[in-house]
Design a protein around this motif. Structure first.
Motif, PDB file in Angstrom:
ATOM      1  N   SER A  63       0.887  -1.030  -0.295  1.00  0.00           N
ATOM      2  CA  SER A  63       0.252   0.067   0.062  1.00  0.00           C
ATOM      3  C   SER A  63       0.577   1.449  -0.273  1.00  0.00           C
ATOM      4  CB  SER A  63      -0.921  -0.221   1.232  1.00  0.00           C
ATOM      5  OG  SER A  63      -2.009  -0.945   1.373  1.00  0.00           O
ATOM      6  N   ARG A  64       0.714   2.138  -0.641  1.00  0.00           N
ATOM      7  CA  ARG A  64       1.253   3.221  -0.830  1.00  0.00           C
ATOM      8  C   ARG A  64       0.571   3.964  -1.535  1.00  0.00           C
ATOM      9  NH1 ARG A  64       6.149   3.024  -4.944  1.00  0.00           N
ATOM     10  NH2 ARG A  64       7.002   4.489  -3.342  1.00  0.00           N
ATOM     11  N   THR A  65       0.394   5.626  -1.388  1.00  0.00           N
ATOM     12  CA  THR A  65       0.138   6.610  -2.658  1.00  0.00           C
ATOM     13  C   THR A  65       1.218   7.170  -3.522  1.00  0.00           C
ATOM     14  OG1 THR A  65       0.777   8.594  -0.796  1.00  0.00           O
ATOM     15  CG2 THR A  65      -1.518   7.413  -1.029  1.00  0.00           C
ATOM     16  N   ILE A  66       0.887   7.612  -4.580  1.00  0.00           N
ATOM     17  CA  ILE A  66       2.238   8.581  -5.770  1.00  0.00           C
ATOM     18  C   ILE A  66       1.650   9.404  -6.650  1.00  0.00           C
ATOM     19  CG2 ILE A  66       3.668   6.801  -7.271  1.00  0.00           C
ATOM     20  CD1 ILE A  66       2.645   4.270  -6.915  1.00  0.00           C
ATOM     21  N   GLY A  67       2.225  10.382  -6.338  1.00  0.00           N
ATOM     22  CA  GLY A  67       2.054  11.346  -7.165  1.00  0.00           C
ATOM     23  C   GLY A  67       1.087  12.526  -5.906  1.00  0.00           C
ATOM     24  N   PHE A  68       0.216  13.602  -6.811  1.00  0.00           N
ATOM     25  CA  PHE A  68       0.058  14.392  -6.254  1.00  0.00           C
ATOM     26  C   PHE A  68      -1.316  13.249  -6.119  1.00  0.00           C
ATOM     27  CE2 PHE A  68      -1.921  18.670  -5.631  1.00  0.00           C
ATOM     28  CZ  PHE A  68      -1.683  18.631  -4.599  1.00  0.00           C
ATOM     29  N   TYR A  69      -2.798  14.505  -5.469  1.00  0.00           N
ATOM     30  CA  TYR A  69      -3.943  14.250  -5.191  1.00  0.00           C
ATOM     31  C   TYR A  69      -4.462  14.422  -6.532  1.00  0.00           C
ATOM     32  CZ  TYR A  69      -2.882  15.270   0.059  1.00  0.00           C
ATOM     33  OH  TYR A  69      -2.242  15.559   0.964  1.00  0.00           O
ATOM     34  N   SER A  70      -4.435  15.396  -7.299  1.00  0.00           N
ATOM     35  CA  SER A  70      -5.142  15.628  -8.369  1.00  0.00           C
ATOM     36  C   SER A  70      -3.749  14.509  -9.641  1.00  0.00           C
ATOM     37  CB  SER A  70      -4.906  17.057  -9.010  1.00  0.00           C
ATOM     38  OG  SER A  70      -4.221  17.863  -8.878  1.00  0.00           O
ATOM     39  N   ARG A  71      -2.771  14.368  -9.367  1.00  0.00           N
ATOM     40  CA  ARG A  71      -2.434  13.340 -10.584  1.00  0.00           C
ATOM     41  C   ARG A  71      -1.179  12.325 -10.442  1.00  0.00           C
ATOM     42  NH1 ARG A  71       0.271  16.742 -15.561  1.00  0.00           N
ATOM     43  NH2 ARG A  71      -1.098  17.725 -14.828  1.00  0.00           N
ATOM     44  N   GLY A  72      -2.365  11.466  -9.621  1.00  0.00           N
ATOM     45  CA  GLY A  72      -1.338  10.053  -9.354  1.00  0.00           C
ATOM     46  C   GLY A  72      -2.344   8.601  -9.070  1.00  0.00           C
ATOM     47  N   HIS A 140     -14.856  14.273 -10.537  1.00  0.00           N
ATOM     48  CA  HIS A 140     -13.469  14.303  -9.697  1.00  0.00           C
ATOM     49  C   HIS A 140     -12.465  15.130 -10.770  1.00  0.00           C
ATOM     50  CE1 HIS A 140     -15.223  13.625  -6.238  1.00  0.00           C
ATOM     51  NE2 HIS A 140     -15.753  12.422  -6.286  1.00  0.00           N
ATOM     52  N   ALA A 141     -11.281  16.079 -10.097  1.00  0.00           N
ATOM     53  CA  ALA A 141     -10.007  16.247 -10.554  1.00  0.00           C
ATOM     54  C   ALA A 141      -8.464  15.662  -9.334  1.00  0.00           C
ATOM     55  CB  ALA A 141      -9.261  17.086 -11.264  1.00  0.00           C
ATOM     56  N   SER A 142      -9.082  15.702  -8.557  1.00  0.00           N
ATOM     57  CA  SER A 142      -8.655  14.818  -7.150  1.00  0.00           C
ATOM     58  C   SER A 142      -8.917  13.999  -7.065  1.00  0.00           C
ATOM     59  CB  SER A 142      -8.550  15.908  -6.056  1.00  0.00           C
ATOM     60  OG  SER A 142      -9.875  16.088  -5.443  1.00  0.00           O
ATOM     61  N   HIS A 143      -8.797  13.096  -5.548  1.00  0.00           N
ATOM     62  CA  HIS A 143      -9.166  11.650  -5.415  1.00  0.00           C
ATOM     63  C   HIS A 143      -8.723  10.709  -5.570  1.00  0.00           C
ATOM     64  CE1 HIS A 143     -12.922  12.441  -2.981  1.00  0.00           C
ATOM     65  NE2 HIS A 143     -12.782  13.931  -3.630  1.00  0.00           N
ATOM     66  N   GLN A 144      -7.408  10.967  -6.782  1.00  0.00           N
ATOM     67  CA  GLN A 144      -6.640  10.242  -7.104  1.00  0.00           C
ATOM     68  C   GLN A 144      -5.697   9.097  -6.270  1.00  0.00           C
ATOM     69  OE1 GLN A 144      -4.708  11.531 -11.019  1.00  0.00           O
ATOM     70  NE2 GLN A 144      -6.108  13.221 -11.488  1.00  0.00           N
ATOM     71  N   LEU A 245      -6.432  13.941   3.052  1.00  0.00           N
ATOM     72  CA  LEU A 245      -5.436  13.813   4.513  1.00  0.00           C
ATOM     73  C   LEU A 245      -4.313  14.395   4.034  1.00  0.00           C
ATOM     74  CD1 LEU A 245      -6.127   9.921   5.557  1.00  0.00           C
ATOM     75  CD2 LEU A 245      -7.213  12.635   6.546  1.00  0.00           C
ATOM     76  N   ALA A 246      -3.053  14.501   4.852  1.00  0.00           N
ATOM     77  CA  ALA A 246      -1.598  14.743   4.458  1.00  0.00           C
ATOM     78  C   ALA A 246      -1.620  13.404   4.258  1.00  0.00           C
ATOM     79  CB  ALA A 246      -0.575  15.236   6.115  1.00  0.00           C
ATOM     80  N   CYS A 247       0.331  13.156   3.199  1.00  0.00           N
ATOM     81  CA  CYS A 247       1.123  11.920   3.124  1.00  0.00           C
ATOM     82  C   CYS A 247       1.521  11.488   4.193  1.00  0.00           C
ATOM     83  CB  CYS A 247       1.935  12.202   2.146  1.00  0.00           C
ATOM     84  SG  CYS A 247       2.069  13.176   0.310  1.00  0.00           S
ATOM     85  N   PRO A 248       1.230   9.519   3.920  1.00  0.00           N
ATOM     86  CA  PRO A 248       1.529   9.522   5.426  1.00  0.00           C
ATOM     87  C   PRO A 248       2.528   9.119   5.427  1.00  0.00           C
ATOM     88  CG  PRO A 248      -0.381   8.074   3.308  1.00  0.00           C
ATOM     89  CD  PRO A 248       0.174   9.021   3.135  1.00  0.00           C
ATOM     90  N   ALA A 249       3.059   8.766   6.646  1.00  0.00           N
ATOM     91  CA  ALA A 249       4.581   9.029   7.032  1.00  0.00           C
ATOM     92  C   ALA A 249       5.587   8.232   6.459  1.00  0.00           C
ATOM     93  CB  ALA A 249       5.003   8.827   8.593  1.00  0.00           C
ATOM     94  N   GLY A 250       6.867   8.410   5.710  1.00  0.00           N
ATOM     95  CA  GLY A 250       8.118   7.185   4.799  1.00  0.00           C
ATOM     96  C   GLY A 250       7.366   7.060   3.858  1.00  0.00           C
ATOM     97  N   GLU A 251       6.095   7.774   2.981  1.00  0.00           N
ATOM     98  CA  GLU A 251       5.773   7.610   1.975  1.00  0.00           C
ATOM     99  C   GLU A 251       6.369   8.217   0.552  1.00  0.00           C
ATOM    100  OE1 GLU A 251       2.140   6.014   0.427  1.00  0.00           O
ATOM    101  OE2 GLU A 251       2.171   5.343   2.064  1.00  0.00           O
ATOM    102  N   ASP A 252       7.441   8.288   0.131  1.00  0.00           N
ATOM    103  CA  ASP A 252       8.499   9.742  -0.911  1.00  0.00           C
ATOM    104  C   ASP A 252       7.663   9.680  -1.637  1.00  0.00           C
ATOM    105  OD1 ASP A 252      10.700   9.657   1.398  1.00  0.00           O
ATOM    106  OD2 ASP A 252      11.632   8.010   1.051  1.00  0.00           O
ATOM    107  N   ALA A 253       7.049   9.056  -2.053  1.00  0.00           N
ATOM    108  CA  ALA A 253       6.487   8.844  -3.410  1.00  0.00           C
ATOM    109  C   ALA A 253       5.331   9.996  -3.426  1.00  0.00           C
ATOM    110  CB  ALA A 253       5.680   7.716  -4.432  1.00  0.00           C
ATOM    111  N   CYS A 254       4.601  10.299  -2.390  1.00  0.00           N
ATOM    112  CA  CYS A 254       3.586  11.002  -2.242  1.00  0.00           C
ATOM    113  C   CYS A 254       3.852  12.297  -1.979  1.00  0.00           C
ATOM    114  CB  CYS A 254       2.785  10.227  -1.126  1.00  0.00           C
ATOM    115  SG  CYS A 254       1.147  11.273  -0.413  1.00  0.00           S
ATOM    116  N   ARG A 255       3.272  12.962  -2.414  1.00  0.00           N
ATOM    117  CA  ARG A 255       3.671  14.661  -3.287  1.00  0.00           C
ATOM    118  C   ARG A 255       2.883  15.153  -2.202  1.00  0.00           C
ATOM    119  NH1 ARG A 255       2.940  16.867  -7.908  1.00  0.00           N
ATOM    120  NH2 ARG A 255       3.160  19.117  -7.296  1.00  0.00           N
ATOM    121  N   ASP A 256       3.199  16.041  -0.695  1.00  0.00           N
ATOM    122  CA  ASP A 256       1.883  17.023   0.310  1.00  0.00           C
ATOM    123  C   ASP A 256       1.707  18.359  -0.943  1.00  0.00           C
ATOM    124  OD1 ASP A 256       0.567  15.999   2.293  1.00  0.00           O
ATOM    125  OD2 ASP A 256       2.776  16.358   3.217  1.00  0.00           O
TER     126      ASP A 256
END
Length: 309
Positions: A63-72, A140-144, A245-256
């Motif tokens: 599990s990890r988030t990748i990118g920005f809220y509207s581009r990921g 939506h444009a976000s929620h990605q 939510l803010a990017c989870p700690a330690g997930e470097d691929a997530c852009r806050d």
């Protein structure tokens, strides 16, 4: 191939601004349909939303988030249980009740908190993300990346809703018809208490609301006002509010997102939202539609997320 209900076809343009809008109130349907296969799914010009919108399960990856809220996109997405002790998921036909595990855990704890701070039996949850995140076919444009969620401005009933009710029931419009303030016959202290509970949670980066709701909160908040800065005005959002939510700690691929501006946001900057130019814009020539995102415009890792069987 993903089974989908017929979905709305319009966005909130020109005011989408990476945030969902009142189109969330479009009805779903119990009867699903199969989207036709794409003629050229490997073509670089194929919109990414057409690809992510046809996937019916999460990527079996960590599990990890990748990118920005509207581009990921979202790897290892988890589904929010459709019914809990203090929440129910709406518009099941959209299949947008997936999120990062941090969001799923947040929603479960927030739902119980909302029940504690108000008379609501619980919350009604709208869109979170698709199974693998990414751009959506509609609305939506976000929620990605699995870190955005819409919460209806209508309390959960004290009974379990039927499938048809979840597809056809509407939320509550709490903004006055002239858009200048909330509707005092519908806006209640419970609404404010639930939004406050979200904004006070340290996991929350922003809470998006209609400007009239922000105005009411600025007027009525008492005591500690430090949480008010997280509550940001945006177009639409008169039937629901949007938690990010803010990017989870330690997930470097997530852009806050950038930090919220200093202050409580109740200053003169709020007045702009109620100016005649904003509330009654002059009609002009239609702008050129913005081209949809392609896979080349998303983080490279999203290709793996999309294609992992």
């Amino acid at each position: 191939m993903r089974r989908l209900a017929l979905k709305l076809t319009s966005l909130c343009a020109p005011f989408a601004l990476a945030i969902s809008c009142a189109a969330a109130q479009e009805r779903g349907t119990v009867e699903a349909r199969v989207l036709p296969p794409l003629a050229a799914p490997q073509s670089p010009s194929t919109p990414a939303k057409e690809l992510f919108g046809r996937v019916d399960g999460p990527a079996p990856l960590a599990s990890r988030t990748i990118g920005f809220y509207s581009r990921g996109c979202l790897a290892g997405g988890k589904a929010l249980p459709l019914t809990g002790d203090s929440w129910q998921v709406m518009r099941l036909s959209r299949d947008r009740y997936w999120g990062h595990p941090a969001m799923i855990a947040f929603l479960q704890s927030f739902a119980r908190k909302a029940r504690q701070v108000s008379s609501w039996p619980g919350i009604l949850v709208g869109d979170i993300s698709q199974p693998r995140g990414g751009p959506m076919l509609t609305g939506h444009a976000s929620h990605q990346i699995g870190l955005d969620a819409d919460i209806w401005l209508r309390p959960m009933p004290s009974r379990e809703l039927s499938r048809s009710e979840r597809e056809e029931m509407s939320s509550t419009m709490v903004v006055r018809a002239d858009r200048l303030d909330v509707d005092p016959t519908r806006w209640t202290p419970d609404h404010m208490a639930v939004i406050k509970a979200a904004a006070e949670d340290p996991r929350v980066q922003r809470v998006f609301v209609n400007a009239a709701i922000k105005k009411a909160i600025c007027r009525d908040a008492r005591g500690d006002r430090s949480w008010l800065g997280k509550v940001r005005p945006i177009f639409g959002h008169d039937y629901h509010f949007h938690i990010r939510l803010a990017c989870p700690a330690g997930e470097d691929a997530c852009r806050d997102q950038e930090p919220t501006p200093p202050g409580d946001g109740c200053d003169a900057s709020l007045d702009w939202w109620f100016s005649d130019a904003v509330l009654h814009p002059r009609p002009g020539p239609p702008g050129k539609p913005k081209p949809p995102l392609t896979m080349a415009q998303l983080p490279a890792e999203c290709r793996l997320v999309l294609r992992t069987p």
